[in-house]
Write a protein that holds these residues in place. Structure first.
Motif: not given
Length: 113
Positions: A101-110
């Protein structure tokens, strides 16, 4: 005193076991986190997911939560570092099923959850 140097062979093929379940020992923390997340009621997470649209399929919320929980347990808080580890660290590869997963996807999920 050493007799000589060990040969450095960067052309040697590296083969992991073909079954991802064999990559880590059975008592590894990653397996515990995966099992713990699998036992959770994820209906609130799944309710926030928008499915049926166009584009690529989204990441499973269970996998994303396991990634964050395992990352936190390893003191990795940075989304960029989590993204990097998903391509370099065997435990993170097992947790994500070799997805990255892209860091943006991880940050958005969080942020969303």
């Amino acid at each position: 005193m050493a007799f000589g140097y060990r040969r450095v062979d960067r052309d040697q093929p590296f083969l992991l076991p073909p079954d991802i379940r064999d990559w880590l020992p059975d008592d590894h923390l990653a397996w515990f986190v995966i099992d713990a997340v699998d036992r959770l009621d994820m209906s609130a997470f799944e309710a926030r997911s928008k499915l049926g649209g166009v584009g690529r399929a989204g990441f499973d919320p269970r996998m994303m939560l396991a990634l964050l929980v395992y990352g936190y347990s390893m003191r990795v808080l940075s989304s960029r570092q989590l993204e990097r580890l998903c391509g370099q660290d065997i435990a993170f590869m097992v947790i994500t099923g070799q997805a990255r997963p892209d860091h943006t996807t991880i940050a958005r999920f969080r942020a969303d959850h």
